[in-house]
Design a protein around this motif. Structure first.
Motif, PDB file in Angstrom:
ATOM      1  N   SER A 179      -7.990  33.919   9.413  1.00 36.77           N
ATOM      2  CA  SER A 179      -9.112  33.297   8.719  1.00 36.77           C
ATOM      3  C   SER A 179     -10.441  33.908   9.143  1.00 36.77           C
ATOM      4  O   SER A 179     -10.577  34.454  10.245  1.00 36.77           O
ATOM      5  CB  SER A 179      -9.130  31.789   8.989  1.00 36.77           C
ATOM      6  OG  SER A 179      -9.287  31.528  10.365  1.00 36.77           O
ATOM      7  N   GLY A 180     -11.404  33.810   8.236  1.00 40.58           N
ATOM      8  CA  GLY A 180     -12.761  34.249   8.554  1.00 40.58           C
ATOM      9  C   GLY A 180     -12.871  35.747   8.740  1.00 40.58           C
ATOM     10  O   GLY A 180     -12.101  36.533   8.205  1.00 40.58           O
ATOM     11  N   ASN A 181     -13.870  36.132   9.529  1.00 45.66           N
ATOM     12  CA  ASN A 181     -14.101  37.551   9.822  1.00 45.66           C
ATOM     13  C   ASN A 181     -13.585  37.884  11.216  1.00 45.66           C
ATOM     14  O   ASN A 181     -14.279  38.503  12.024  1.00 45.66           O
ATOM     15  CB  ASN A 181     -15.598  37.866   9.712  1.00 45.66           C
ATOM     16  CG  ASN A 181     -16.119  37.621   8.310  1.00 45.66           C
ATOM     17  OD1 ASN A 181     -15.476  38.000   7.342  1.00 45.66           O
ATOM     18  ND2 ASN A 181     -17.264  36.971   8.198  1.00 45.66           N
ATOM     19  N   ALA A 182     -12.360  37.469  11.491  1.00 42.53           N
ATOM     20  CA  ALA A 182     -11.822  37.601  12.851  1.00 42.53           C
ATOM     21  C   ALA A 182     -11.557  39.043  13.250  1.00 42.53           C
ATOM     22  O   ALA A 182     -11.632  39.392  14.421  1.00 42.53           O
ATOM     23  CB  ALA A 182     -10.540  36.778  12.980  1.00 42.53           C
ATOM     24  N   ILE A 183     -11.226  39.902  12.279  1.00 40.26           N
ATOM     25  CA  ILE A 183     -10.880  41.288  12.598  1.00 40.26           C
ATOM     26  C   ILE A 183     -12.120  42.161  12.496  1.00 40.26           C
ATOM     27  O   ILE A 183     -12.780  42.202  11.458  1.00 40.26           O
ATOM     28  CB  ILE A 183      -9.768  41.789  11.665  1.00 40.26           C
ATOM     29  CG1 ILE A 183      -8.476  41.019  11.955  1.00 40.26           C
ATOM     30  CG2 ILE A 183      -9.553  43.283  11.819  1.00 40.26           C
ATOM     31  CD1 ILE A 183      -7.317  41.401  11.097  1.00 40.26           C
ATOM     32  N   GLN A 184     -12.413  42.859  13.578  1.00 41.96           N
ATOM     33  CA  GLN A 184     -13.577  43.737  13.626  1.00 41.96           C
ATOM     34  C   GLN A 184     -13.109  45.169  13.851  1.00 41.96           C
ATOM     35  O   GLN A 184     -12.364  45.445  14.798  1.00 41.96           O
ATOM     36  CB  GLN A 184     -14.519  43.307  14.755  1.00 41.96           C
ATOM     37  CG  GLN A 184     -15.062  41.900  14.575  1.00 41.96           C
ATOM     38  CD  GLN A 184     -15.933  41.467  15.734  1.00 41.96           C
ATOM     39  OE1 GLN A 184     -16.291  42.265  16.593  1.00 41.96           O
ATOM     40  NE2 GLN A 184     -16.275  40.189  15.771  1.00 41.96           N
ATOM     41  N   ILE A 185     -13.543  46.066  12.974  1.00 46.76           N
ATOM     42  CA  ILE A 185     -13.151  47.477  13.043  1.00 46.76           C
ATOM     43  C   ILE A 185     -14.335  48.304  13.516  1.00 46.76           C
ATOM     44  O   ILE A 185     -15.471  48.099  13.078  1.00 46.76           O
ATOM     45  CB  ILE A 185     -12.663  47.968  11.665  1.00 46.76           C
ATOM     46  CG1 ILE A 185     -11.405  47.195  11.261  1.00 46.76           C
ATOM     47  CG2 ILE A 185     -12.390  49.466  11.680  1.00 46.76           C
ATOM     48  CD1 ILE A 185     -10.882  47.545   9.887  1.00 46.76           C
ATOM     49  N   THR A 186     -14.080  49.229  14.430  1.00 51.28           N
ATOM     50  CA  THR A 186     -15.118  50.108  14.974  1.00 51.28           C
ATOM     51  C   THR A 186     -14.687  51.569  14.813  1.00 51.28           C
ATOM     52  O   THR A 186     -13.607  51.939  15.251  1.00 51.28           O
ATOM     53  CB  THR A 186     -15.360  49.818  16.459  1.00 51.28           C
ATOM     54  OG1 THR A 186     -15.670  48.422  16.620  1.00 51.28           O
ATOM     55  CG2 THR A 186     -16.508  50.653  16.997  1.00 51.28           C
ATOM     56  N   VAL A 220      -9.829  54.844  14.017  1.00 49.61           N
ATOM     57  CA  VAL A 220     -10.751  53.764  14.362  1.00 49.61           C
ATOM     58  C   VAL A 220     -10.048  52.840  15.353  1.00 49.61           C
ATOM     59  O   VAL A 220      -8.851  52.967  15.608  1.00 49.61           O
ATOM     60  CB  VAL A 220     -11.180  52.959  13.105  1.00 49.61           C
ATOM     61  CG1 VAL A 220     -11.972  53.833  12.150  1.00 49.61           C
ATOM     62  CG2 VAL A 220      -9.962  52.352  12.419  1.00 49.61           C
ATOM     63  N   SER A 221     -10.795  51.906  15.899  1.00 48.47           N
ATOM     64  CA  SER A 221     -10.214  50.867  16.750  1.00 48.47           C
ATOM     65  C   SER A 221     -10.455  49.516  16.079  1.00 48.47           C
ATOM     66  O   SER A 221     -11.340  49.382  15.226  1.00 48.47           O
ATOM     67  CB  SER A 221     -10.817  50.889  18.152  1.00 48.47           C
ATOM     68  OG  SER A 221     -12.213  50.636  18.099  1.00 48.47           O
ATOM     69  N   ALA A 222      -9.665  48.522  16.464  1.00 50.62           N
ATOM     70  CA  ALA A 222      -9.798  47.199  15.854  1.00 50.62           C
ATOM     71  C   ALA A 222      -9.641  46.125  16.917  1.00 50.62           C
ATOM     72  O   ALA A 222      -8.837  46.253  17.844  1.00 50.62           O
ATOM     73  CB  ALA A 222      -8.768  46.999  14.753  1.00 50.62           C
ATOM     74  N   ARG A 223     -10.434  45.077  16.775  1.00 52.62           N
ATOM     75  CA  ARG A 223     -10.353  43.894  17.633  1.00 52.62           C
ATOM     76  C   ARG A 223      -9.684  42.799  16.818  1.00 52.62           C
ATOM     77  O   ARG A 223     -10.200  42.352  15.800  1.00 52.62           O
ATOM     78  CB  ARG A 223     -11.756  43.473  18.066  1.00 52.62           C
ATOM     79  CG  ARG A 223     -11.842  42.288  19.007  1.00 52.62           C
ATOM     80  CD  ARG A 223     -13.299  42.123  19.432  1.00 52.62           C
ATOM     81  NE  ARG A 223     -13.483  40.999  20.342  1.00 52.62           N
ATOM     82  CZ  ARG A 223     -13.888  39.791  19.969  1.00 52.62           C
ATOM     83  NH1 ARG A 223     -14.135  39.548  18.691  1.00 52.62           N
ATOM     84  NH2 ARG A 223     -14.038  38.832  20.850  1.00 52.62           N
ATOM     85  N   VAL A 224      -8.489  42.375  17.266  1.00 58.27           N
ATOM     86  CA  VAL A 224      -7.697  41.424  16.485  1.00 58.27           C
ATOM     87  C   VAL A 224      -7.188  40.317  17.397  1.00 58.27           C
ATOM     88  O   VAL A 224      -7.072  40.502  18.616  1.00 58.27           O
ATOM     89  CB  VAL A 224      -6.499  42.123  15.809  1.00 58.27           C
ATOM     90  CG1 VAL A 224      -6.955  43.271  14.916  1.00 58.27           C
ATOM     91  CG2 VAL A 224      -5.498  42.627  16.839  1.00 58.27           C
ATOM     92  N   PRO A 225      -6.859  39.148  16.848  1.00 60.99           N
ATOM     93  CA  PRO A 225      -6.213  38.113  17.658  1.00 60.99           C
ATOM     94  C   PRO A 225      -4.884  38.628  18.206  1.00 60.99           C
ATOM     95  O   PRO A 225      -4.205  39.433  17.554  1.00 60.99           O
ATOM     96  CB  PRO A 225      -6.007  36.962  16.664  1.00 60.99           C
ATOM     97  CG  PRO A 225      -7.028  37.188  15.596  1.00 60.99           C
ATOM     98  CD  PRO A 225      -7.158  38.677  15.480  1.00 60.99           C
ATOM     99  N   SER A 226      -4.487  38.145  19.370  1.00 63.36           N
ATOM    100  CA  SER A 226      -3.281  38.673  20.017  1.00 63.36           C
ATOM    101  C   SER A 226      -2.025  38.410  19.211  1.00 63.36           C
ATOM    102  O   SER A 226      -1.076  39.199  19.268  1.00 63.36           O
ATOM    103  CB  SER A 226      -3.139  38.087  21.422  1.00 63.36           C
ATOM    104  OG  SER A 226      -2.876  36.697  21.379  1.00 63.36           O
ATOM    105  N   PHE A 227      -1.974  37.329  18.417  1.00 59.58           N
ATOM    106  CA  PHE A 227      -0.777  37.071  17.628  1.00 59.58           C
ATOM    107  C   PHE A 227      -0.597  38.134  16.543  1.00 59.58           C
ATOM    108  O   PHE A 227       0.523  38.445  16.133  1.00 59.58           O
ATOM    109  CB  PHE A 227      -0.805  35.657  17.019  1.00 59.58           C
ATOM    110  CG  PHE A 227      -1.627  35.498  15.776  1.00 59.58           C
ATOM    111  CD1 PHE A 227      -1.085  35.686  14.522  1.00 59.58           C
ATOM    112  CD2 PHE A 227      -2.976  35.135  15.864  1.00 59.58           C
ATOM    113  CE1 PHE A 227      -1.847  35.525  13.369  1.00 59.58           C
ATOM    114  CE2 PHE A 227      -3.740  34.970  14.724  1.00 59.58           C
ATOM    115  CZ  PHE A 227      -3.180  35.167  13.475  1.00 59.58           C
ATOM    116  N   VAL A 228      -1.701  38.711  16.074  1.00 61.79           N
ATOM    117  CA  VAL A 228      -1.633  39.799  15.101  1.00 61.79           C
ATOM    118  C   VAL A 228      -1.106  41.065  15.774  1.00 61.79           C
ATOM    119  O   VAL A 228      -0.190  41.723  15.268  1.00 61.79           O
ATOM    120  CB  VAL A 228      -3.017  40.061  14.473  1.00 61.79           C
ATOM    121  CG1 VAL A 228      -2.984  41.298  13.583  1.00 61.79           C
ATOM    122  CG2 VAL A 228      -3.474  38.846  13.680  1.00 61.79           C
ATOM    123  N   ALA A 229      -1.667  41.400  16.921  1.00 63.19           N
ATOM    124  CA  ALA A 229      -1.265  42.613  17.634  1.00 63.19           C
ATOM    125  C   ALA A 229       0.199  42.567  18.058  1.00 63.19           C
ATOM    126  O   ALA A 229       0.851  43.606  18.172  1.00 63.19           O
ATOM    127  CB  ALA A 229      -2.153  42.818  18.854  1.00 63.19           C
TER     128      ALA A 229
END
Length: 352
Positions: A209-216, A155-164
């Motif tokens: 926090s919140g629903n910041a991470i989105q998985i596709t 899968v792919s994930a959209r995450v804040p850059s500090f996480v990546a």
């Protein structure tokens, strides 16, 4: 009498109205959350929980402060939009609660002037998003051994850059589906199919926090069949023994330097087979090779891994890696009458 009552009522009203216009200092609890209206900007606190409650001292008219208290009691939180306040970056911002966060909140500004806020500072993240592709999907079946197929292996994930940018996160990165959330029947032979929602591993030390991470895609189809129920049991005591060629056994003795020869190990496998396996059926050996007697081998310390064998009837069972990793240090000494004149002794476990 009636006119007197009217005068009293009017007097009280005048006093009340005047009192409401009196300037006063009061401390109120202000619960807030930080949000972004820009979908390309992440806003969140650097440490949990996801919302904060500040003790705010306000100077203003009593009526305005009373109205503020009424508004706060009717809401769970005040929303503070931060997406236009600072430039997105991976490093968190250290901000003044009074000057940077609360001063522009309309409800507080109407109530009066903010004199003080406790705590005084807040650490806030205002960050951009990045995409991570080809994240492997792992389905955690616990004690179930299954045959299964996945509609998506990555899968792919959209995450804040500090996480990546976090090395620990990237090194442990998997999209994990916990099958126990979806499989209720645990009978061998049971066929299953479910839509599993993966979550990213490696986030335990990162607060997002919140629903910041989105998985596709947001869910993966998992189908298959339960083969067996798995179990892990500790087995022991087990004696580690030497595996010695005849040539070495006749002319040399083995001197163990530092090792435990009575051990316990964890065995995993089908539940029924693991339960039936006795400790005395597990064989643990340290190999001695003929080449070990070649010079300069004599007297030299040798380090060797312990090997394990289970009866053929217990196919599917194995000694778990965590307890299987054992080493034995030893050296060889000639027996008296061969090359070295040293009297023979028994090995540590009593066997040769």
């Amino acid at each position: 009498m009636r006119s007197t009552s009217v005068v009293v009522v009017i007097t009280l009203l005048i006093w009340f109205v005047a009192d409401q216009g009196v300037m006063t200092d009061e401390t109120v609890s202000v619960p807030v959350i930080f949000t972004s209206q820009n979908p390309e900007v992440y806003v969140g606190l650097a440490q949990p929980p996801a919302q904060r409650e500040y003790k705010v001292t306000i100077r203003g008219r009593r009526r305005r402060i009373t109205e503020l208290k009424t508004q706060l009691s009717a809401r769970d939180t005040l929303e503070i939009r931060m997406d236009e306040a600072r430039t997105p970056r991976a490093e968190p911002y250290q901000l003044s609660v009074r000057e940077d966060l609360l001063r522009n909140v309309r409800d507080l500004r109407i109530a009066g002037s903010i004199l003080k806020a406790v705590p005084e500072e807040e650490t806030l993240r205002i960050d951009s998003y990045v995409e991570i592709d080809d994240i492997p999907v792992r389905v955690e079946f616990g004690d179930l051994k299954v045959s299964r197929t996945l509609s998506d292996k990555t899968v792919s994930a959209r995450v804040p850059s500090f996480v990546a940018a976090n090395e620990t996160f990237r090194s442990q990165l998997e999209a994990v589906i916990n099958a126990s959330d979806y499989i209720t029947e645990r009978t061998p032979g049971f066929a299953f199919e479910f839509q599993g929602k993966p979550t990213l591993s490696g986030l335990s030390k990162l607060f997002v926090s919140g629903n910041a991470i989105q998985i596709t895609p947001p869910s993966v189809t998992v189908s298959g069949k339960i083969e067996t129920l798995q179990a892990v049991e500790s087995k022991g005591p087990i004696t580690i023994r030497w595996s010695i060629p005849d040539r070495v056994q006749q002319d040399y003795r083995i001197v163990a330097e530092d090792a435990e020869f009575i051990i316990y190990v964890d065995v995993s496998g089908p539940r029924e087979r693991v339960a039936a396996l006795e400790a005395n059926q597990i064989r643990a050996f340290v190999d001695i090779f003929a080449r070990d007697i070649n010079d300069p081998g004599i007297g030299k310390t040798i380090t060797r891994e312990v090997r394990y064998f289970l009866p053929i009837d217990f196919a599917g069972c194995r000694v778990s890696e965590e307890t299987a990793k054992r080493q034995v240090r030893f050296h060889l000494e000639p027996i008296a009458g061969t090359d070295g004149g040293t009297p023979a002794t028994e090995p540590p476990d009593g066997e040769s």
